[in-house]
Design an enzyme around this catalytic site. Sequence first.
Site, mmCIF file in Angstrom:
data_model
loop_
_atom_site.group_PDB
_atom_site.id
_atom_site.type_symbol
_atom_site.label_atom_id
_atom_site.label_comp_id
_atom_site.label_asym_id
_atom_site.label_seq_id
_atom_site.Cartn_x
_atom_site.Cartn_y
_atom_site.Cartn_z
ATOM 1 N N ASP A 40 0.833 -1.198 0.000
ATOM 2 C CA ASP A 40 0.000 0.000 0.000
ATOM 3 C C ASP A 40 0.877 1.261 0.000
ATOM 4 O O ASP A 40 1.893 1.313 0.704
ATOM 5 C CB ASP A 40 -0.869 -0.033 1.269
ATOM 6 C CG ASP A 40 -1.949 1.028 1.277
ATOM 7 O OD1 ASP A 40 -2.790 1.019 0.370
ATOM 8 O OD2 ASP A 40 -1.962 1.863 2.204
ATOM 9 N N GLU A 66 1.707 -0.222 -4.947
ATOM 10 C CA GLU A 66 0.768 0.815 -5.369
ATOM 11 C C GLU A 66 1.599 2.062 -5.639
ATOM 12 O O GLU A 66 2.087 2.696 -4.706
ATOM 13 C CB GLU A 66 -0.264 1.083 -4.273
ATOM 14 C CG GLU A 66 -1.301 2.095 -4.727
ATOM 15 C CD GLU A 66 -2.122 2.703 -3.600
ATOM 16 O OE1 GLU A 66 -3.219 3.191 -3.864
ATOM 17 O OE2 GLU A 66 -1.647 2.719 -2.449
HETATM 18 C C1 GLC Z 1 -4.244 3.097 -0.656
HETATM 19 C C2 GLC Z 1 -5.456 2.199 -0.618
HETATM 20 C C3 GLC Z 1 -6.621 3.002 -0.153
HETATM 21 C C4 GLC Z 1 -6.322 3.538 1.225
HETATM 22 C C5 GLC Z 1 -5.014 4.313 1.256
HETATM 23 C C6 GLC Z 1 -4.542 4.547 2.655
HETATM 24 O O1 GLC Z 1 -4.364 4.109 -1.585
HETATM 25 O O2 GLC Z 1 -5.645 1.594 -1.852
HETATM 26 O O3 GLC Z 1 -7.802 2.263 -0.170
HETATM 27 O O4 GLC Z 1 -7.359 4.377 1.633
HETATM 28 O O5 GLC Z 1 -3.988 3.608 0.614
HETATM 29 O O6 GLC Z 1 -4.059 3.375 3.230
#
Ligand code: GLC
Length: 525
Positions: free
Chosen positions: A211, A269
């Site tokens: 994440d 991500e």
């Molecule tokens: C990422 C996740 C999202 C979350 C954020 C904070 O972007 O995909 O759903 O709110 O991180 O952890």
Amino acid sequence: MTATSEHPWWREAVFYQVYPRSFADSNGDGVGDLAGIRAHLDYLEDLGIQAIWLCPVMRSPMADGGYDVSDPRSIDPLFGSLDDMDALIADAHARGIRVIMDVVPNHTSIEHPWFGEAVAAGRGSRARERYIFRDGRGIHGSEPPNNWPSIFGGSAWTRITEPDGSPGQWYLHLFAPEQPDLNWENPEVFEDLATTLRFWLDRGVDGFRIDVAHGLAKPEGLPDMTITDNRLLAHNDADIRFNDEGVHDIHRKIRKVIDEYPEAVTIGEVWVDDNARFGRYLRADELHLAFNFRLAETKFDARAVRDAIENSLLAVAEVGATPTWTLSNHDVRREVSRYGGGPVGEARARAMAMVELALPGAVFIYNGSELGLPNVDDLPEDVLQDPAWERSGHTERGRDGCRVPLPWKAATPPFGFTTAARSWLPIPPDWADRTVERQRSDPSSMVSFYRAALRLRAERTEFGGAGVVWLPGPSGAVLFQRPRGLICVLNAGPTPVELPAGNVLLASAPIVDGLLPTDSAAWLV
Ligand code: GLC
């Protein structure tokens, strides 16, 4: 399943993203859980996916749907137990399905024991060094330390009360105040993540989705920022809160741990647009994969789709990494709605699924895409749970509309998702014709189409080889060919287009007199 280091299992895998709250509920509390996923592995196996990406299931007060983790080496009781997780991994593996988990290294929950210790231990303590605490600006430090906004609205800083009752320091939270950012300059933070990674890998997990992988390192001195557009998902490469160069050292350290488990994969991500900067995350000693969100951000337009594909391929080519493709996830509007909704949106979503599945690399399908679910844009305000809704002063409805539970069977909500009267977010009654049960008995349904497409992708050798060759075609159409022969044609234009020579393997809409209708795609060999 065999895999070698030259040809790892994930390189062409189709991952299915499960949003655990919304997949299937086994215990009648209205919220999906691990046993619910386990009970539907038949469905996933039959669909033909190779791996599951499980959004966070660790212990969490759920201020952000589980992305606020209070104990990273546990399972939240809402989702089940460690035994349930072990059983899910074992059953998935028995079917040849890999399981990757989500880890959240950028922040913890405020209910993580570390945060309580940090507040209690006071200024300058070692416990505070695990987070990003600073004195405020202005008289008596009553102003936040810098001007950063939180992604969910409001300031990215919250002031605490010191143990002696006086107004105290501020802590940084790029997301909700319940998600304090960790201080990645503190080696203890990495050591703890390493323990977490090994904990799950030892239990048989096949890898991790990381994440906010582009957010872990913060710029020296935490200077003010100049970006003013802070809308949810308004990602901008000039945003200094993310993509600080220091992040790469962190990924190198993470990779060393992962390499202790030769088949494990990491997927970051990484909301970074610039191809060169994106590619840096995928150097041989950093992440294996990173989400490229270009297709998910692109409108249904031939030029734009081709550009997105070209850029995604270029971004990984320089570092010899594997491309990734996705049309949606739990943070973005569902593609059927993005492409216009209704029958047109659905036809385009089908066509784009064929495009992504024809491309070289790994594909990520968000649960419900295979059912053609639209975004639910009219959820009643009192059920909205995304922190963005409150934090934005009710100007951003947030992401709940793409997180509505899956309809499994029967004619009325909650469509077999739960035995409770209501699911955690209400399912629209008109999803009666989108249930898994209805669609599976209909050969022309979205799910039957996905199933057929995934089978062809897995079985036909024509999908092999790296890269694509662009073929000429009429304006409004996108044509490309894979090295081993597969041709994909997308018609995003206003009139039917002629197909090139070859046998049609699959088409997302009926072909009439050799013409591919508008808003559709075809595969030929
Ligand atoms: C990422 C996740 C999202 C979350 C954020 C904070 O972007 O995909 O759903 O709110 O991180 O952890």
